[in-house]
Enzyme design. Structure first.
Site, PDB file in Angstrom:
ATOM      1  N   GLY A  11       0.747  -1.251   0.000  1.00 44.24           N
ATOM      2  CA  GLY A  11       0.000   0.000   0.000  1.00 44.24           C
ATOM      3  C   GLY A  11       0.772   1.293   0.000  1.00 44.24           C
ATOM      4  O   GLY A  11       0.597   2.088   0.912  1.00 44.24           O
ATOM      5  N   THR A  12       1.566   1.568  -1.001  1.00 40.98           N
ATOM      6  CA  THR A  12       2.266   2.858  -1.064  1.00 40.98           C
ATOM      7  C   THR A  12       3.014   2.995  -2.386  1.00 40.98           C
ATOM      8  O   THR A  12       3.064   2.067  -3.182  1.00 40.98           O
ATOM      9  CB  THR A  12       3.265   3.003   0.109  1.00 40.98           C
ATOM     10  OG1 THR A  12       3.671   4.353   0.206  1.00 40.98           O
ATOM     11  CG2 THR A  12       4.477   2.125  -0.082  1.00 40.98           C
ATOM     12  N   THR A  13       3.601   4.163  -2.593  1.00 40.37           N
ATOM     13  CA  THR A  13       4.523   4.377  -3.708  1.00 40.37           C
ATOM     14  C   THR A  13       5.717   5.170  -3.205  1.00 40.37           C
ATOM     15  O   THR A  13       5.547   6.254  -2.650  1.00 40.37           O
ATOM     16  CB  THR A  13       3.859   5.168  -4.854  1.00 40.37           C
ATOM     17  OG1 THR A  13       2.707   4.464  -5.315  1.00 40.37           O
ATOM     18  CG2 THR A  13       4.828   5.346  -6.013  1.00 40.37           C
TER      19      THR A  13
END
Length: 214
Positions: A11-13
């Site tokens: 869940g992220t970049t």
């Protein structure tokens, strides 16, 4: 039994790239719990030393504990040796610690970037302790495939600082358009020989020209 490890890891970049004289790290600031947005101001880049930063993807508690361990170990190294730890040594320390705990792993995916006597460098480190020195660009998290599209197309060796910052922000914004776990504003960190600079960029897109209606 539900295996949440894959969900936690995605869940992220986060983005890291090398420019002429330093490193840029960038992340969006959304934290998720499944389908829920848990925070819109999540910190995902941490200062380890005056010239080293660490981006985090994965479990928040695991990442924060690793940050505290690294900060303490780097401070102790400086007190004992009279010099700061290099980026390569810090990534090896982190890699060894994660590998020792591989049977009870930390659910994280990390990028370490910084500047030392050998110049700027960026390393990616996985949950099993695998560390890779990246040549120029790297992205992690669920939005990384979208970020890589921008980075691969527009990165140029020897980029100047402002161009590198702009590219990192555009790469993260590109991921935010298609990845529901990435969003909100963008934290950007620039590390050179003389500074560790952190600031926030808007995650919103510039207004586009009006489109004709059908």
């Amino acid at each position: 039994m539900l295996d949440t490890s894959q969900e936690i890891m995605k869940g992220t970049t986060t983005v890291g790239l090398i420019f002429d004289g330093g490193v840029v790290l960038a992340t969006e600031m959304r934290a998720t719990m499944g389908n829920m947005i848990a925070s819109k101001r999540a910190k995902k880049i941490y200062q380890i030393t005056p010239r080293i930063g660490l981006t985090t993807a994965g479990g928040v508690g695991d990442a924060q504990q690793l940050v505290r361990i690294l900060q303490v170990e780097c401070n102790l190294f400086e007190m004992r040796r009279g010099k700061t730890m290099s980026v390569g040594a810090a990534s090896t320390l982190l890699s060894n610690y994660l590998n020792q705990n591989r049977y009870y792993p930390y659910y994280v995916q990390l990028l370490m970037g910084g500047f030392d006597d050998e110049g700027p460098s960026v390393y990616s480190v996985d949950a099993m302790g695998g560390a890779t020195k990246e040549e120029d660009i790297v992205a992690t998290g669920s939005g990384s495939p979208f970020a890589y599209g921008v980075l691969e197309d527009q990165y140029r060796a020897g980029m100047k600082e402002d161009d590198a910052k702009d590219l990192a922000v555009r790469a993260v914004r590109s991921a935010m358009r298609r990845d529901s776990a990435s969003g909100e504003d963008i934290m950007v960190v620039v590390i050179t020989k003389d500074k560790y600079e952190e600031h926030i960029e808007s995650g919103l897109q510039r207004p586009s020209a009006a489109r004709p209606t059908l």
